[in-house]
Design a protein around this motif. Sequence first.
Motif, PDB file in Angstrom:
ATOM      1  N   GLU A 167       8.539 -36.143   3.780  1.00 10.73           N
ATOM      2  CA  GLU A 167       8.013 -36.394   2.637  1.00 10.73           C
ATOM      3  C   GLU A 167       7.443 -37.982   2.358  1.00 10.73           C
ATOM      4  O   GLU A 167       6.867 -38.422   1.885  1.00 10.73           O
ATOM      5  N   GLY A 168       8.581 -38.678   3.422  1.00  8.86           N
ATOM      6  CA  GLY A 168       8.494 -40.149   3.287  1.00  8.86           C
ATOM      7  C   GLY A 168       7.793 -40.654   4.455  1.00  8.86           C
ATOM      8  O   GLY A 168       7.565 -41.961   4.456  1.00  8.86           O
ATOM      9  N   LEU A 169       6.827 -39.743   5.008  1.00 10.34           N
ATOM     10  CA  LEU A 169       5.908 -40.373   6.264  1.00 10.34           C
ATOM     11  C   LEU A 169       4.596 -40.368   5.618  1.00 10.34           C
ATOM     12  O   LEU A 169       4.040 -39.583   5.081  1.00 10.34           O
ATOM     13  N   PRO A 170       3.827 -41.606   6.047  1.00 12.85           N
ATOM     14  CA  PRO A 170       2.507 -41.650   5.282  1.00 12.85           C
ATOM     15  C   PRO A 170       1.563 -40.725   5.985  1.00 12.85           C
ATOM     16  O   PRO A 170       1.708 -40.355   7.065  1.00 12.85           O
ATOM     17  N   ALA A 171       0.462 -40.618   5.318  1.00 13.19           N
ATOM     18  CA  ALA A 171      -0.731 -39.641   6.119  1.00 13.19           C
ATOM     19  C   ALA A 171      -1.311 -40.311   7.217  1.00 13.19           C
ATOM     20  O   ALA A 171      -1.755 -39.615   8.049  1.00 13.19           O
ATOM     21  N   ASP A 172      -1.173 -41.726   7.605  1.00 15.89           N
ATOM     22  CA  ASP A 172      -1.680 -42.309   8.651  1.00 15.89           C
ATOM     23  C   ASP A 172      -0.233 -42.463   9.628  1.00 15.89           C
ATOM     24  O   ASP A 172      -0.505 -43.376  10.360  1.00 15.89           O
ATOM     25  N   PHE A 173       0.550 -41.895   9.581  1.00 12.21           N
ATOM     26  CA  PHE A 173       1.684 -41.878  10.648  1.00 12.21           C
ATOM     27  C   PHE A 173       1.131 -41.779  11.992  1.00 12.21           C
ATOM     28  O   PHE A 173       0.287 -41.048  12.219  1.00 12.21           O
ATOM     29  N   SER A 174       1.648 -42.580  12.675  1.00  9.80           N
ATOM     30  CA  SER A 174       0.971 -42.840  13.961  1.00  9.80           C
ATOM     31  C   SER A 174       1.713 -42.235  15.277  1.00  9.80           C
ATOM     32  O   SER A 174       1.354 -42.532  16.397  1.00  9.80           O
ATOM     33  N   GLY A 175       2.482 -40.960  15.001  1.00 13.18           N
ATOM     34  CA  GLY A 175       2.995 -40.466  16.072  1.00 13.18           C
ATOM     35  C   GLY A 175       2.828 -38.831  15.701  1.00 13.18           C
ATOM     36  O   GLY A 175       2.553 -38.357  14.814  1.00 13.18           O
ATOM     37  N   ALA A 176       3.023 -38.207  16.889  1.00 16.29           N
ATOM     38  CA  ALA A 176       3.110 -36.729  16.785  1.00 16.29           C
ATOM     39  C   ALA A 176       4.475 -36.306  16.478  1.00 16.29           C
ATOM     40  O   ALA A 176       5.696 -37.136  16.702  1.00 16.29           O
ATOM     41  N   VAL A 177       4.630 -35.236  15.960  1.00 11.41           N
ATOM     42  CA  VAL A 177       5.968 -35.028  15.091  1.00 11.41           C
ATOM     43  C   VAL A 177       6.306 -33.470  15.791  1.00 11.41           C
ATOM     44  O   VAL A 177       5.297 -32.708  15.627  1.00 11.41           O
ATOM     45  N   ALA A 178       7.464 -33.325  16.299  1.00 13.33           N
ATOM     46  CA  ALA A 178       8.186 -32.170  16.408  1.00 13.33           C
ATOM     47  C   ALA A 178       9.164 -31.710  15.916  1.00 13.33           C
ATOM     48  O   ALA A 178      10.109 -32.524  15.858  1.00 13.33           O
ATOM     49  N   VAL A 179       9.273 -30.697  15.314  1.00 14.35           N
ATOM     50  CA  VAL A 179      10.623 -30.037  14.540  1.00 14.35           C
ATOM     51  C   VAL A 179      11.281 -28.928  15.175  1.00 14.35           C
ATOM     52  O   VAL A 179      10.737 -28.013  15.205  1.00 14.35           O
ATOM     53  N   ILE A 180      12.597 -29.161  15.598  1.00 12.57           N
ATOM     54  CA  ILE A 180      13.303 -27.994  16.203  1.00 12.57           C
ATOM     55  C   ILE A 180      14.388 -27.830  15.101  1.00 12.57           C
ATOM     56  O   ILE A 180      15.388 -28.562  15.018  1.00 12.57           O
ATOM     57  N   GLN A 181      14.359 -26.612  14.356  1.00 12.92           N
ATOM     58  CA  GLN A 181      15.240 -26.240  13.349  1.00 12.92           C
ATOM     59  C   GLN A 181      15.739 -25.057  13.771  1.00 12.92           C
ATOM     60  O   GLN A 181      15.017 -23.911  14.070  1.00 12.92           O
ATOM     61  N   HIS A 182      17.234 -24.750  13.610  1.00 14.65           N
ATOM     62  CA  HIS A 182      17.719 -23.455  13.983  1.00 14.65           C
ATOM     63  C   HIS A 182      17.242 -22.403  12.842  1.00 14.65           C
ATOM     64  O   HIS A 182      17.848 -22.565  11.681  1.00 14.65           O
TER      65      HIS A 182
END
Length: 338
Positions: A167-182
Amino acid sequence: MRIGIVNDLSIATEALRRVLARRPDHRVAWSAASGAEAVACCARDTPDLVLMDLVMPGMNGVEATRRIMAESPCPILVVTVSVGANAAMVFEAMGHGALDATDLPALAGDHDRGADKLLAKIDLIGRLSAAPVRASTPRAPVQASERKLLAIGASAGGPSAVARVLEGLPADFSGAVAVIQHIDEKFAPGMADWLGRYSRLPVRTANVGDTLQCGQVLLAATNDHLALRADGRLDYVHEPAELPYRPSVDVFYKSVGEHWRGPIVGVLLTGMGRDGAAGLRGLRQQGHHTIAQDRASSAVYGMPKAAAELDAAVEILPLDRIAARLRDLFVPNPNAIP
């Protein structure tokens, strides 16, 4: 294990008692017919595990989970008639510290299959419960010209913590994001949709052959481990088969440490056990920036605690400061489309 049962339907409570009776090492500590009663029972006699229904009159299972984890913390497994129909409540309960969720075993029909699945979940939680469980100079911000990756790992309490970060990351966030959730693969698509309500970035489940792209969030989506291959594409791998954490944060961190060509920021959030701590330390030792959630803001201070003990985190931050720190670390891409 001493197990508490929370369900307002006597027929469901009896069905759960019969499932637990299949194992001589499990016994029912108490049963509660409402969330409020469950909170009181846990305060008086904290069990090894609580089987928590969601939809109950008065205090529902989400609020009961929140109260129990705040006042008498213990492992909680959501067991309700339809996890799929109550997905939002499931993720809220997991955000307050519930470890997993499963459907109530059918009272008729294929009862044995449902009972076996429930017992397998209980066995896994037993293994996690038995598992053994400082800040320094921050690395310079990632430059906009580099390929950047934000790798987030989480377990119990994770859905709402991940949502807060996204929620706190902007729409122009400059990285790829990966989420590992159990999380069980059955619930991963629903969680991706749920996270998408909070994120300005598109969120979807990761498929075999995907690449990690700037401005997109990919969520690990099977009971196998998500890993990055040498060719830069994602894959799901069964090994190490003995790991109780599935999908494993450590496996993903190790793979990106080996194959990602660019800076990585690893973030380890609330969760039970030690998964992700060794992998986070590996990323730090390779010169990448690493962040662990602090004790006070963690629903379950297990995984980030293990990271702190291993000196795996460059920074230890409260949840409400992590997104702002990520905005500082990832220089916005001037060419991004608003």
